[in-house]
Design a protein around this motif. Structure first.
Motif, PDB file in Angstrom:
ATOM      1  N   PHE A  29     -35.604  67.166  57.693  1.00 42.69           N
ATOM      2  CA  PHE A  29     -36.395  66.191  58.440  1.00 42.69           C
ATOM      3  C   PHE A  29     -36.457  66.569  59.913  1.00 42.69           C
ATOM      4  CE2 PHE A  29     -34.603  63.730  54.920  1.00 42.69           C
ATOM      5  CZ  PHE A  29     -35.745  63.147  54.409  1.00 42.69           C
ATOM      6  N   ASN A  30     -37.593  66.290  60.543  1.00 39.22           N
ATOM      7  CA  ASN A  30     -37.722  66.444  61.984  1.00 39.22           C
ATOM      8  C   ASN A  30     -37.421  65.077  62.592  1.00 39.22           C
ATOM      9  OD1 ASN A  30     -38.791  66.401  64.658  1.00 39.22           O
ATOM     10  ND2 ASN A  30     -40.040  68.189  64.143  1.00 39.22           N
ATOM     11  N   PRO A  31     -36.348  64.940  63.388  1.00 43.22           N
ATOM     12  CA  PRO A  31     -35.967  63.625  63.904  1.00 43.22           C
ATOM     13  C   PRO A  31     -36.928  63.077  64.960  1.00 43.22           C
ATOM     14  CG  PRO A  31     -34.556  65.307  64.832  1.00 43.22           C
ATOM     15  CD  PRO A  31     -35.427  65.977  63.817  1.00 43.22           C
ATOM     16  N   GLU A  32     -37.670  63.931  65.637  1.00 43.12           N
ATOM     17  CA  GLU A  32     -38.581  63.460  66.690  1.00 43.12           C
ATOM     18  C   GLU A  32     -39.918  62.986  66.123  1.00 43.12           C
ATOM     19  OE1 GLU A  32     -38.693  66.426  69.752  1.00 43.12           O
ATOM     20  OE2 GLU A  32     -36.593  66.086  70.267  1.00 43.12           O
ATOM     21  N   SER A  33     -40.487  63.759  65.205  1.00 45.29           N
ATOM     22  CA  SER A  33     -41.774  63.346  64.630  1.00 45.29           C
ATOM     23  C   SER A  33     -41.593  62.475  63.393  1.00 45.29           C
ATOM     24  CB  SER A  33     -42.602  64.576  64.270  1.00 45.29           C
ATOM     25  OG  SER A  33     -41.978  65.288  63.218  1.00 45.29           O
ATOM     26  N   ARG A  34     -40.362  62.439  62.876  1.00 45.77           N
ATOM     27  CA  ARG A  34     -40.024  61.694  61.654  1.00 45.77           C
ATOM     28  C   ARG A  34     -40.802  62.195  60.440  1.00 45.77           C
ATOM     29  NH1 ARG A  34     -39.457  56.109  64.667  1.00 45.77           N
ATOM     30  NH2 ARG A  34     -37.346  56.424  65.432  1.00 45.77           N
ATOM     31  N   ASP A  35     -41.112  63.487  60.434  1.00 43.72           N
ATOM     32  CA  ASP A  35     -41.799  64.108  59.306  1.00 43.72           C
ATOM     33  C   ASP A  35     -40.788  64.847  58.448  1.00 43.72           C
ATOM     34  OD1 ASP A  35     -44.447  63.375  59.909  1.00 43.72           O
ATOM     35  OD2 ASP A  35     -44.591  64.995  61.384  1.00 43.72           O
ATOM     36  N   ARG A  36     -41.063  64.906  57.158  1.00 38.74           N
ATOM     37  CA  ARG A  36     -40.250  65.738  56.282  1.00 38.74           C
ATOM     38  C   ARG A  36     -40.884  67.129  56.275  1.00 38.74           C
ATOM     39  NH1 ARG A  36     -42.236  64.469  50.154  1.00 38.74           N
ATOM     40  NH2 ARG A  36     -44.417  64.374  50.703  1.00 38.74           N
ATOM     41  N   ASN A  37     -40.085  68.134  56.520  1.00 36.20           N
ATOM     42  CA  ASN A  37     -40.592  69.504  56.511  1.00 36.20           C
ATOM     43  C   ASN A  37     -40.416  70.151  55.143  1.00 36.20           C
ATOM     44  OD1 ASN A  37     -41.416  69.320  59.146  1.00 36.20           O
ATOM     45  ND2 ASN A  37     -39.536  70.182  59.964  1.00 36.20           N
ATOM     46  N   ARG A  38     -39.319  69.835  54.493  1.00 34.56           N
ATOM     47  CA  ARG A  38     -39.068  70.317  53.135  1.00 34.56           C
ATOM     48  C   ARG A  38     -38.278  69.262  52.387  1.00 34.56           C
ATOM     49  NH1 ARG A  38     -37.445  76.673  53.604  1.00 34.56           N
ATOM     50  NH2 ARG A  38     -39.233  77.218  54.863  1.00 34.56           N
ATOM     51  N   SER A  64     -47.895  75.657  59.971  1.00 40.74           N
ATOM     52  CA  SER A  64     -48.728  75.447  61.170  1.00 40.74           C
ATOM     53  C   SER A  64     -48.633  74.003  61.662  1.00 40.74           C
ATOM     54  CB  SER A  64     -50.176  75.842  60.910  1.00 40.74           C
ATOM     55  OG  SER A  64     -50.713  75.104  59.854  1.00 40.74           O
ATOM     56  N   GLN A  65     -48.356  73.034  60.780  1.00 36.41           N
ATOM     57  CA  GLN A  65     -48.144  71.642  61.201  1.00 36.41           C
ATOM     58  C   GLN A  65     -46.821  71.485  61.932  1.00 36.41           C
ATOM     59  OE1 GLN A  65     -48.449  68.593  58.250  1.00 36.41           O
ATOM     60  NE2 GLN A  65     -50.264  69.491  57.317  1.00 36.41           N
ATOM     61  N   ILE A  66     -45.830  72.282  61.546  1.00 35.78           N
ATOM     62  CA  ILE A  66     -44.527  72.215  62.205  1.00 35.78           C
ATOM     63  C   ILE A  66     -44.643  72.744  63.630  1.00 35.78           C
ATOM     64  CG2 ILE A  66     -42.146  73.074  62.150  1.00 35.78           C
ATOM     65  CD1 ILE A  66     -42.469  73.165  59.056  1.00 35.78           C
ATOM     66  N   ILE A  67     -45.392  73.834  63.797  1.00 34.50           N
ATOM     67  CA  ILE A  67     -45.569  74.434  65.117  1.00 34.50           C
ATOM     68  C   ILE A  67     -46.441  73.550  66.011  1.00 34.50           C
ATOM     69  CG2 ILE A  67     -46.545  76.416  66.347  1.00 34.50           C
ATOM     70  CD1 ILE A  67     -45.795  78.065  63.806  1.00 34.50           C
ATOM     71  N   ASN A  68     -47.560  73.051  65.451  1.00 33.00           N
ATOM     72  CA  ASN A  68     -48.504  72.236  66.212  1.00 33.00           C
ATOM     73  C   ASN A  68     -48.916  71.027  65.374  1.00 33.00           C
ATOM     74  OD1 ASN A  68     -50.500  71.146  67.809  1.00 33.00           O
ATOM     75  ND2 ASN A  68     -51.941  72.838  67.536  1.00 33.00           N
ATOM     76  N   PRO A  69     -48.251  69.882  65.518  1.00 37.49           N
ATOM     77  CA  PRO A  69     -48.581  68.710  64.698  1.00 37.49           C
ATOM     78  C   PRO A  69     -50.017  68.206  64.883  1.00 37.49           C
ATOM     79  CG  PRO A  69     -46.480  68.405  65.800  1.00 37.49           C
ATOM     80  CD  PRO A  69     -47.088  69.634  66.374  1.00 37.49           C
ATOM     81  N   ASP A  70     -50.654  68.492  66.027  1.00 38.86           N
ATOM     82  CA  ASP A  70     -52.020  68.017  66.267  1.00 38.86           C
ATOM     83  C   ASP A  70     -53.073  68.855  65.554  1.00 38.86           C
ATOM     84  OD1 ASP A  70     -51.125  65.953  67.893  1.00 38.86           O
ATOM     85  OD2 ASP A  70     -51.083  67.252  69.668  1.00 38.86           O
ATOM     86  N   ILE A  71     -52.675  69.915  64.878  1.00 39.90           N
ATOM     87  CA  ILE A  71     -53.638  70.773  64.196  1.00 39.90           C
ATOM     88  C   ILE A  71     -54.347  70.041  63.058  1.00 39.90           C
ATOM     89  CG2 ILE A  71     -52.087  71.792  62.479  1.00 39.90           C
ATOM     90  CD1 ILE A  71     -53.475  74.498  63.184  1.00 39.90           C
ATOM     91  N   SER A  74     -57.908  68.993  63.723  1.00 38.13           N
ATOM     92  CA  SER A  74     -58.932  70.021  63.889  1.00 38.13           C
ATOM     93  C   SER A  74     -59.883  69.991  62.700  1.00 38.13           C
ATOM     94  CB  SER A  74     -58.267  71.402  63.989  1.00 38.13           C
ATOM     95  OG  SER A  74     -59.235  72.407  63.930  1.00 38.13           O
ATOM     96  N   PRO A  75     -61.214  70.073  62.927  1.00 41.67           N
ATOM     97  CA  PRO A  75     -62.164  70.002  61.813  1.00 41.67           C
ATOM     98  C   PRO A  75     -62.096  71.213  60.886  1.00 41.67           C
ATOM     99  CG  PRO A  75     -63.309  70.382  63.898  1.00 41.67           C
ATOM    100  CD  PRO A  75     -61.877  70.158  64.221  1.00 41.67           C
ATOM    101  N   THR A  76     -61.570  72.331  61.350  1.00 45.08           N
ATOM    102  CA  THR A  76     -61.494  73.530  60.508  1.00 45.08           C
ATOM    103  C   THR A  76     -60.136  73.694  59.828  1.00 45.08           C
ATOM    104  OG1 THR A  76     -60.814  74.862  62.409  1.00 45.08           O
ATOM    105  CG2 THR A  76     -63.188  74.743  61.929  1.00 45.08           C
ATOM    106  N   TYR A  77     -59.240  72.748  60.053  1.00 39.83           N
ATOM    107  CA  TYR A  77     -57.886  72.883  59.512  1.00 39.83           C
ATOM    108  C   TYR A  77     -57.879  72.727  57.999  1.00 39.83           C
ATOM    109  CZ  TYR A  77     -53.096  71.764  58.306  1.00 39.83           C
ATOM    110  OH  TYR A  77     -51.856  71.737  57.712  1.00 39.83           O
ATOM    111  N   ILE A  78     -57.140  73.628  57.341  1.00 42.13           N
ATOM    112  CA  ILE A  78     -56.903  73.551  55.895  1.00 42.13           C
ATOM    113  C   ILE A  78     -55.402  73.376  55.698  1.00 42.13           C
ATOM    114  CG2 ILE A  78     -57.025  74.794  53.709  1.00 42.13           C
ATOM    115  CD1 ILE A  78     -59.434  76.311  54.878  1.00 42.13           C
ATOM    116  N   ASP A  79     -55.017  72.301  55.055  1.00 46.96           N
ATOM    117  CA  ASP A  79     -53.603  72.002  54.830  1.00 46.96           C
ATOM    118  C   ASP A  79     -53.031  72.949  53.774  1.00 46.96           C
ATOM    119  OD1 ASP A  79     -51.111  70.905  54.679  1.00 46.96           O
ATOM    120  OD2 ASP A  79     -51.765  68.931  53.974  1.00 46.96           O
ATOM    121  N   ARG A  80     -52.008  73.706  54.153  1.00 44.34           N
ATOM    122  CA  ARG A  80     -51.371  74.649  53.248  1.00 44.34           C
ATOM    123  C   ARG A  80     -49.966  74.185  52.845  1.00 44.34           C
ATOM    124  NH1 ARG A  80     -54.906  77.713  56.067  1.00 44.34           N
ATOM    125  NH2 ARG A  80     -56.107  79.221  54.893  1.00 44.34           N
ATOM    126  N   SER A  81     -49.759  72.893  52.875  1.00 41.68           N
ATOM    127  CA  SER A  81     -48.494  72.347  52.396  1.00 41.68           C
ATOM    128  C   SER A  81     -48.411  72.584  50.887  1.00 41.68           C
ATOM    129  CB  SER A  81     -48.405  70.854  52.676  1.00 41.68           C
ATOM    130  OG  SER A  81     -48.409  70.610  54.056  1.00 41.68           O
TER     131      SER A  81
END
Length: 191
Positions: A29-38, A64-71, A74-81
């Motif tokens: 978990f990322n404690p600042e964004s409160r997102d689960r990374n894995r 790429s979401q971990i590096i830049n959460p605002d990505i 972006s209209p061209t972003y493709i989620d690769r989770s």
């Protein structure tokens, strides 16, 4: 430049509810964004030797979401989770015939990414036979397929392609129907 001041939290727990049933959970978990990374979770039931059923869930956030959460905006972003469910096991069909298999299913792609199916037969005293079918995705559209046949003669060796490595790597807890020959006997320590 990094703006976060804390590293991810890693959490893991395993519980043996009985001698035949166990559960597992791991997460990052990322404690600042409160997102689960894995995250991964699983359950395994082993009622007897050569009988096991299990299911797992795995999630991995797009790097790429971990590096830049605002990505994600972006209209061209493709989620690769990656989000995947796996079901696997080994089960006796008869006193000498055993089925085994694994199915990996991608929840994003809505398709199977790998499947392994096989049969093992244990002969009366000193032989075993196996046939294993494997199909796995190598790209969005393409898959590879392999079929393994093996005749094992205890103490002498085996004929055919070796499916044992594939089974051991892909079916966690897999046990071969033939007992492995020990490298040392009990008498070697007395010599």
């Amino acid at each position: 430049p990094r703006t976060d001041t804390k590293s991810d939290y890693l959490v893991g727990a395993t519980a043996a509810l009985t001698d035949k049933l166990d559960l597992r959970f791991d997460a990052q978990f990322n404690p600042e964004s409160r997102d689960r990374n894995r995250m991964s979770a699983g359950v395994r039931w082993r009622p007897q030797r050569l009988a096991m059923l299990a299911a797992n869930y795995r999630y991995e956030r797009d790097p790429s979401q971990i590096i830049n959460p605002d990505i994600v905006h972006s209209p061209t972003y493709i989620d690769r989770s990656k989000e995947q469910v796996s079901v696997y096991g080994q089960w006796p069909l008869h006193k000498k015939l055993y089925a085994l298999g694994r199915l990996d299913y991608s929840l994003q792609e809505k398709r199977s990414t790998q499947s392994i199916w096989g049969l093992e037969y244990r002969g009366d005293c000193c032989w075993a036979a196996r046939v294993v079918y494997q199909r796995y995705a190598v790209s969005q559209q393409d898959t590879n397929t392999a079929v393994f046949f093996q005749l094992e003669l205890s103490g002498l060796g085996s004929l055919g392609t070796d499916p044992m490595g594939t089974l051991s790597r892909n079916i966690y807890g897999y046990q071969p129907v033939s007992q492995p020959i020990p490298e040392k006997t009990t008498f070697e320590r007395y010599e």
